[in-house]
Design a protein around this motif. Structure first.
Motif, PDB file in Angstrom:
ATOM      1  N   TYR A   1      26.020  -4.953   4.499  1.00  0.00           N
ATOM      2  CA  TYR A   1      26.226  -2.725   4.279  1.00  0.00           C
ATOM      3  C   TYR A   1      24.438  -3.617   4.780  1.00  0.00           C
ATOM      4  CZ  TYR A   1      29.318  -1.433   0.960  1.00  0.00           C
ATOM      5  OH  TYR A   1      30.446  -0.920   0.491  1.00  0.00           O
ATOM      6  N   ILE A   2      23.898  -2.532   5.771  1.00  0.00           N
ATOM      7  CA  ILE A   2      22.430  -3.152   5.801  1.00  0.00           C
ATOM      8  C   ILE A   2      21.457  -1.516   5.633  1.00  0.00           C
ATOM      9  CG2 ILE A   2      23.042  -1.611   8.134  1.00  0.00           C
ATOM     10  CD1 ILE A   2      20.461  -3.628   9.840  1.00  0.00           C
ATOM     11  N   VAL A   3      20.557  -1.811   5.140  1.00  0.00           N
ATOM     12  CA  VAL A   3      19.890  -1.278   4.221  1.00  0.00           C
ATOM     13  C   VAL A   3      18.156  -0.760   5.730  1.00  0.00           C
ATOM     14  CG1 VAL A   3      17.365   0.166   2.858  1.00  0.00           C
ATOM     15  CG2 VAL A   3      19.809  -1.762   2.151  1.00  0.00           C
ATOM     16  N   SER A   4      18.437   0.388   6.539  1.00  0.00           N
ATOM     17  CA  SER A   4      17.154   0.966   7.269  1.00  0.00           C
ATOM     18  C   SER A   4      16.404   2.055   6.408  1.00  0.00           C
ATOM     19  CB  SER A   4      18.062   1.395   8.370  1.00  0.00           C
ATOM     20  OG  SER A   4      18.859  -0.034   8.968  1.00  0.00           O
ATOM     21  N   TRP A   5      14.944   1.350   7.036  1.00  0.00           N
ATOM     22  CA  TRP A   5      13.990   2.489   6.338  1.00  0.00           C
ATOM     23  C   TRP A   5      13.173   2.822   7.678  1.00  0.00           C
ATOM     24  CZ3 TRP A   5       9.439   0.260   6.854  1.00  0.00           C
ATOM     25  CH2 TRP A   5       8.923  -1.620   6.475  1.00  0.00           C
ATOM     26  N   ARG A   6      12.218   3.365   7.162  1.00  0.00           N
ATOM     27  CA  ARG A   6      10.874   3.519   8.761  1.00  0.00           C
ATOM     28  C   ARG A   6       9.998   5.046   8.078  1.00  0.00           C
ATOM     29  NH1 ARG A   6      13.692   5.805  14.561  1.00  0.00           N
ATOM     30  NH2 ARG A   6      15.363   5.384  14.817  1.00  0.00           N
ATOM     31  N   ALA A   7       8.818   4.397   7.956  1.00  0.00           N
ATOM     32  CA  ALA A   7       7.230   5.343   7.021  1.00  0.00           C
ATOM     33  C   ALA A   7       6.825   5.161   8.061  1.00  0.00           C
ATOM     34  CB  ALA A   7       7.412   3.943   5.723  1.00  0.00           C
ATOM     35  N   ILE A   8       4.865   5.790   7.368  1.00  0.00           N
ATOM     36  CA  ILE A   8       4.182   5.833   8.489  1.00  0.00           C
ATOM     37  C   ILE A   8       2.693   5.002   6.539  1.00  0.00           C
ATOM     38  CG2 ILE A   8       1.900   7.191   8.143  1.00  0.00           C
ATOM     39  CD1 ILE A   8       3.714   9.856   9.013  1.00  0.00           C
TER      40      ILE A   8
ATOM     41  N   GLU B   1       1.089  -1.566  -0.082  1.00  0.00           N
ATOM     42  CA  GLU B   1       0.006   0.084   0.252  1.00  0.00           C
ATOM     43  C   GLU B   1       0.783   1.073   0.013  1.00  0.00           C
ATOM     44  OE1 GLU B   1      -0.275   0.760   5.286  1.00  0.00           O
ATOM     45  OE2 GLU B   1      -2.030  -0.740   3.822  1.00  0.00           O
ATOM     46  N   PRO B   2       0.466   2.845   0.001  1.00  0.00           N
ATOM     47  CA  PRO B   2       1.481   3.492  -0.668  1.00  0.00           C
ATOM     48  C   PRO B   2       1.752   4.110   0.891  1.00  0.00           C
ATOM     49  CG  PRO B   2      -1.084   3.846  -1.732  1.00  0.00           C
ATOM     50  CD  PRO B   2      -0.961   2.613  -1.071  1.00  0.00           C
ATOM     51  N   VAL B   3       3.138   4.451   1.152  1.00  0.00           N
ATOM     52  CA  VAL B   3       3.587   4.837   2.781  1.00  0.00           C
ATOM     53  C   VAL B   3       4.517   6.256   2.034  1.00  0.00           C
ATOM     54  CG1 VAL B   3       3.982   2.626   2.620  1.00  0.00           C
ATOM     55  CG2 VAL B   3       5.767   3.652   1.906  1.00  0.00           C
ATOM     56  N   GLN B   4       4.410   6.808   3.443  1.00  0.00           N
ATOM     57  CA  GLN B   4       5.183   8.359   3.267  1.00  0.00           C
ATOM     58  C   GLN B   4       6.980   7.818   3.949  1.00  0.00           C
ATOM     59  OE1 GLN B   4       3.549  11.312   5.307  1.00  0.00           O
ATOM     60  NE2 GLN B   4       5.407  12.160   5.463  1.00  0.00           N
ATOM     61  N   ILE B   5       7.352   7.897   2.952  1.00  0.00           N
ATOM     62  CA  ILE B   5       9.079   7.409   4.320  1.00  0.00           C
ATOM     63  C   ILE B   5       9.608   8.587   4.874  1.00  0.00           C
ATOM     64  CG2 ILE B   5      11.223   6.846   3.260  1.00  0.00           C
ATOM     65  CD1 ILE B   5      10.002   4.488   2.632  1.00  0.00           C
ATOM     66  N   THR B   6       9.807   8.378   5.829  1.00  0.00           N
ATOM     67  CA  THR B   6      10.697   8.979   6.572  1.00  0.00           C
ATOM     68  C   THR B   6      11.833   8.913   6.807  1.00  0.00           C
ATOM     69  OG1 THR B   6       9.748   8.419   8.341  1.00  0.00           O
ATOM     70  CG2 THR B   6       8.175   9.422   7.722  1.00  0.00           C
ATOM     71  N   GLN B   7      12.550   8.110   6.668  1.00  0.00           N
ATOM     72  CA  GLN B   7      13.699   7.870   7.048  1.00  0.00           C
ATOM     73  C   GLN B   7      14.587   5.985   5.623  1.00  0.00           C
ATOM     74  OE1 GLN B   7      14.806   6.016  10.731  1.00  0.00           O
ATOM     75  NE2 GLN B   7      17.335   6.658  10.367  1.00  0.00           N
ATOM     76  N   LEU B   8      15.339   7.076   4.983  1.00  0.00           N
ATOM     77  CA  LEU B   8      15.946   5.323   4.356  1.00  0.00           C
ATOM     78  C   LEU B   8      17.359   5.665   4.402  1.00  0.00           C
ATOM     79  CD1 LEU B   8      16.006   3.088   2.823  1.00  0.00           C
ATOM     80  CD2 LEU B   8      15.167   4.542   0.884  1.00  0.00           C
TER      81      LEU B   8
END
Length: 580
Positions: A153-160, A111-118
């Motif tokens: 490498y590690i990829v971290s993400w946060r989103a609403i 579903e659509p999300v708003q990425i706050t950190q990548l």
């Protein structure tokens, strides 16, 4: 020695026997009369039915309590899913070993999300430079600004997520030679679980309890009683203030989850989201409830405040992203209103049975019983309807398990309420002190059960319902995204990532010992003629075709030819729609 008692009714208004004296008088009569008369006659005279009901009053709560203990043991085995928006795929794939460094990082959600950190970190903890986010809301992409060297490498993400809940995750990949030990060290160092998850769960439960209790006391209990006592106003005032404070705490915890170092712009962005609007509605509603407890605005402020508090939960959660959002929000509103009446009403009954032995209190208990007869089944039906919309009535995932657990616990509490209505309330009208005490004990047990139901609700809203798509973890962009099947021949086809460009085709054949499968891909609406690919089954019996170039969006036609022997062939056809 024989003792004979002569009893006769009196109509004298001067003879007024208090409840405790009447109960004691009945007991003395039973004891003394037993010396002279038979038991059967005394049972008729003194209405032993009430005494038999007192036995049921003791046994039923014990049986329900035993059931609750067994239920809690089962509940402890449920593994929470902790998800809303689900990460369907990543590039690079989690755990992938790449010969060449990737040019971009890509996430694909259900579903659509708003990425706050990548962010991308190397094994030494150094951040990799990323470009501006691009792509769609459900498939954000970020170009890698430099050619990264070989390593882990590690990829971290946060989103609403679309339902306003914060979500986060991480995945790892390697460039160059595989080094499993380096990946484990990287995950142990940077891949820890969210430390705010459990504090938010506890705060959310407190918000549920405080909001519904305040609304239930100021709304439902006030209507049943006809007035609001000073004690009830004090309890509602304290609940509203505590809930207001917890709401602010929850908002700050959400900001900390979404932004490691949030700014004023981040604050405004969250306030403008559905979650932010819900928070503002709740704060305004709680403020009106506090004012109502202080005597301001008469009943109007309490009513408007209650509506705002109930309405503040509608834009936050699964209702907003369901298949039928308006219907789901309407059902959720009814569910919350019924829950508030039940929670506040039970608390009021407990206080009333403790302090007010008059006939007026009996009438209030009867009114609550009459209203609860339709209000409680109504809130249960609303919850069942929401579960159906979310396709949640399955035991295959944590959402369905928590949903069934909540329903079972509510039905247990409802059984206690039915016992109260049909056994204890009629006996209460007859003035039994023992029944009054038993009724109060069961009301307290019901109230504690409702607190447990709200705790389950806190867990439930943290799970992704099946209607939101895949509710589990992460995968690669080669994961199955769209599926089709043919009944003749019995073939199940999965195409991923189901978008224009390079795709993987996975075919499963049921019950046919085939030797070879030929697929012909065509796009008639764009005038693209069929091009064919032949494949053999792998060791697991599946048919996998890598890197099929379906360059244009549209409805692709896939013709299947299954070679069974040199003399037998089965054919079928499926259609797959690709969106850009």
């Amino acid at each position: 020695m024989q003792i004979v008692l002569f009893l006769r009714p009196t109509q004298s208004p001067q003879v007024k026997v208090k409840e405790e004296e009447r109960a004691n008088f009945s007991a003395y009569t039973y004891f003394l009369g037993g010396l002279r008369f038979g038991k059967e006659l005394l049972q008729q005279l003194l209405r032993e039915k009430v005494m038999r009901e007192s036995v049921l009053t003791r046994l039923l709560p014990q049986g329900i309590l035993s059931g609750i203990l067994c239920f809690l043991l089962w509940l402890a085995g449920i593994q929470p899913g902790w998800a809303h928006a689900s990460l369907l795929a990543t590039f690079p794939a989690d755990g992938a070993v790449l010969a060449e460094p990737p040019a971009q990082i890509e996430l694909r959600f259900n579903e659509p999300v708003q990425i706050t950190q990548l962010q991308v970190l190397s094994s030494t903890g150094q951040a990799v430079e990323l470009g501006e986010l691009a792509g769609s809301a459900d498939a954000p992409q970020a170009p890698i600004g430099i050619r990264i060297p070989a390593g882990s490498y590690i990829v971290s993400w946060r989103a609403i997520s679309a339902d306003s809940h914060p979500v986060s995750g991480s995945f790892v990949f390697q460039v160059g030679e595989a080094n499993p030990e380096a990946l484990q060290v990287l995950l142990a160092t940077h891949g820890s679980a969210d430390p705010l998850r459990w504090p938010l769960l506890i705060v959310r439960w407190g918000i549920y309890v405080g909001s519904l209790f305040g609304v239930g006391v100021l709304g439902g209990w006030r209507l049943l009683r006809g007035r609001l006592s000073a004690e009830a106003a004090s309890w509602a005032f304290a609940a509203a203030w505590i809930t207001l404070s917890l709401t602010v705490v929850a908002f700050c915890l959400h900001l900390a989850q979404l932004y490691p170092h949030f700014t004023g712009g981040n604050f405004v962005a969250v306030l403008g989201s559905p979650y932010g609007w819900g928070i503002q509605l709740r704060l305004l509603g709680l403020g009106l409830l506090i004012w109502a407890c202080e005597g301001g605005g008469a009943w109007v402020s309490g009513l408007v405040g209650s509506l705002l508090v109930i309405g503040s939960f509608l834009p936050i959660g699964h209702a907003l992203t369901s298949e039928y959002p308006l219907w789901t929000m309407a059902l959720l509103g009814l569910h919350l209103a019924g829950s508030a009446f039940w929670l506040g009403g039970l608390w009021g009954l407990d206080q009333l049975l403790k302090r007010d032995p008059t006939s007026e209190s009996v009438a209030v208990v009867q009114r609550f019983s009459d209203v609860a007869t339709w209000a409680v089944p109504g809130l249960i039906l609303a919850g069942v309807g929401m579960g159906g919309i979310h396709r949640g009535w399955t035991m295959a995932d944590s959402y369905g398990q928590y949903l069934w657990a909540k329903l079972i616990l509510v039905l247990m509490i409802m059984a206690l309420g039915a016992h109260n209505k049909f056994r204890l309330v009629p006996a209460l009208r007859e003035g039994s002190l023992a029944v009054r005490k038993a009724l109060r004990s069961i009301v307290r047990l019901e109230w504690v059960g409702l607190l447990a139901v709200l705790a389950l609700s806190s867990f439930l809203v943290a799970q992704a319902p099946p209607s939101h798509g895949l509710a589990h973890g992460e995968g690669s962009l080669a994961s199955s995204v769209c599926q089709e099947q043919s009944d003749d021949p019995p073939i199940h086809l999965r195409l991923s990532p189901c978008r224009p460009g390079s795709n993987q085709v996975l075919v499963e054949v049921e019950g046919i010992p085939a030797q070879e499968l030929t697929l012909a891909f065509s796009l008639p609406e764009r005038g693209i003629p069929p091009f064919r690919r032949s494949i053999l089954p792998d060791e697991s019996g599946q048919w996998v075709l890598q890197e099929v170039q379906l360059a244009l969006p549209g409805e692709w036609q896939i013709d299947l030819a299954l070679l069974i022997s040199d003399f037998e062939e089965r054919r079928g056809q499926v259609r797959v729609s690709l969106s850009p």
